[in-house]
Design a protein around this motif. Structure first.
Motif, short mmCIF file in Angstrom:
data_model
loop_
_atom_site.label_atom_id
_atom_site.label_comp_id
_atom_site.label_asym_id
_atom_site.label_seq_id
_atom_site.Cartn_x
_atom_site.Cartn_y
_atom_site.Cartn_z
N SER A 118 -19.16 -31.79 -46.92
CA SER A 118 -18.07 -30.99 -47.47
C SER A 118 -16.88 -30.95 -46.52
CB SER A 118 -18.54 -29.56 -47.75
OG SER A 118 -19.52 -29.54 -48.77
N ALA A 119 -17.16 -31.13 -45.22
CA ALA A 119 -16.09 -31.15 -44.22
C ALA A 119 -15.47 -32.53 -44.05
CB ALA A 119 -16.65 -30.66 -42.88
N GLY A 120 -15.90 -33.49 -44.86
CA GLY A 120 -15.30 -34.81 -44.83
C GLY A 120 -16.08 -35.87 -44.09
N GLY A 121 -17.28 -35.53 -43.64
CA GLY A 121 -18.09 -36.52 -42.93
C GLY A 121 -19.19 -37.09 -43.81
N LYS A 122 -20.00 -37.96 -43.20
CA LYS A 122 -21.20 -38.49 -43.85
C LYS A 122 -22.39 -38.15 -42.98
CE LYS A 122 -19.22 -42.44 -46.34
NZ LYS A 122 -19.30 -43.91 -46.53
#
Length: 298
Positions: A118-122
């Motif tokens: 959700s914070a833009g990572g994987k």
């Protein structure tokens, strides 16, 4: 939001201060033990996920190892399963180890993975059983009877400690955009599942990976001296002396022992830092003073 004329130079100064540290740590592995207040608070959990994603985006390789004691207790209470602690370790019978695995490798692990994404990572969630990442052996403890002064062996059930970390499983993620998130569940050579203390698992993984740093998020600022003054840095020798004279006591002892084992295994530094402080990871890594107590080899 538009920055004021006063705020803009201050932000620039922060970025300038951080730049040399970003260069220094680029390409290195940072093992982060995630637990305590930072895990239980929604805002702190969001900040943690953002911080880990930022580390990955600037070229650092974070490896997250998480705990989940309060969540395990809540589920055991819900299922009316009794549990006890000996020397800080949860006595884990067959019923309890099933709940521990379900909560750690299931619910909590996937919540952290989801927060990072959700914070833009994987992120990829793993337990120590996957690929036999964490091979474990049964923990044995002894207690001395205060009346007879005779030591007896205490059976903790399916509580384990790492006997081998297969770093090849984690090496796959280095240099990729994927952040591994590890639940501290181990597996014995006979296939038995073991509950492993998250601090212990994080320290063993950091040592196996020759991590640049082991970051231990806790609910305290760090280590205090006998006068209750904060200590920003300790050598291994100094840390052992503080344990021997009683300055370091209680639940801080096993955390410090984990840090000592990590630096002895080749980790450059292990840090006890306060997960309640917003963005404590970034403050520790990218500012001159850091934020926690750093332990280095003597």
């Amino acid at each position: 939001m538009t920055k004021t004329a006063t705020e803009t130079p201050a932000i620039a100064e922060v970025l300038i201060e951080a730049l040399p540290y970003m260069r220094r740590y680029r390409g290195t592995v940072m093992v982060v033990k995630y637990g305590g207040h930072a895990m239980g608070d929604e805002n702190a959990a969001r900040d943690f996920a953002r911080d880990v994603v930022l580390l990955k985006q600037i070229g650092i390789n974070p490896v997250v190892v998480h705990g989940g004691g309060p969540q395990i207790k809540a589920m055991l209470d819900r299922l009316k399963i009794q549990s006890a602690f000996i020397d800080g370790l949860r006595v884990t019978d067959a019923a309890t180890v099933e709940v521990v695995e379900m909560v750690l490798a299931g619910k909590i692990n996937k919540e952290i993975v989801s927060a990072i994404q959700s914070a833009g990572g994987k992120a990829v969630g793993l337990s120590g059983k996957d690929g036999m990442l964490i091979e474990a052996r049964k923990v044995s403890r002894t207690q001395r009877d205060p009346d007879s002064n005779i030591e007896r062996v205490v059976d903790l059930g399916f509580v384990g400690e790492p006997s081998h970390i297969d770093r090849s499983i984690l090496d796959v993620f280095v240099g990729t955009d994927i952040i591994p998130v590890i639940a501290p569940i181990g597996v014995g050579v006979d296939g038995q599942t073991y509950n492993i203390n998250a601090d212990t698992a994080a320290g063993a993984i950091a040592g196996a990976l020759s991590a640049k740093k082991l970051l231990m998020l806790t609910d305290v600022r760090g280590v205090l001296d006998a006068g209750k003054n904060f200590l920003a840095s300790l050598t291994a020798t100094e840390a052992r002396r503080l344990i021997a004279d009683g300055t370091i006591s209680g639940g801080m002892i096993p955390k410090i022992e984990t840090c000592l084992a990590a630096v002895e295994a080749g980790v450059e530094a292990a840090v006890i830092l306060d997960g309640r402080v917003p963005h404590s990871i970034l403050l520790e890594l990218f500012t001159e003073g850091g934020g926690g107590t750093q332990i280095v080899a003597s």
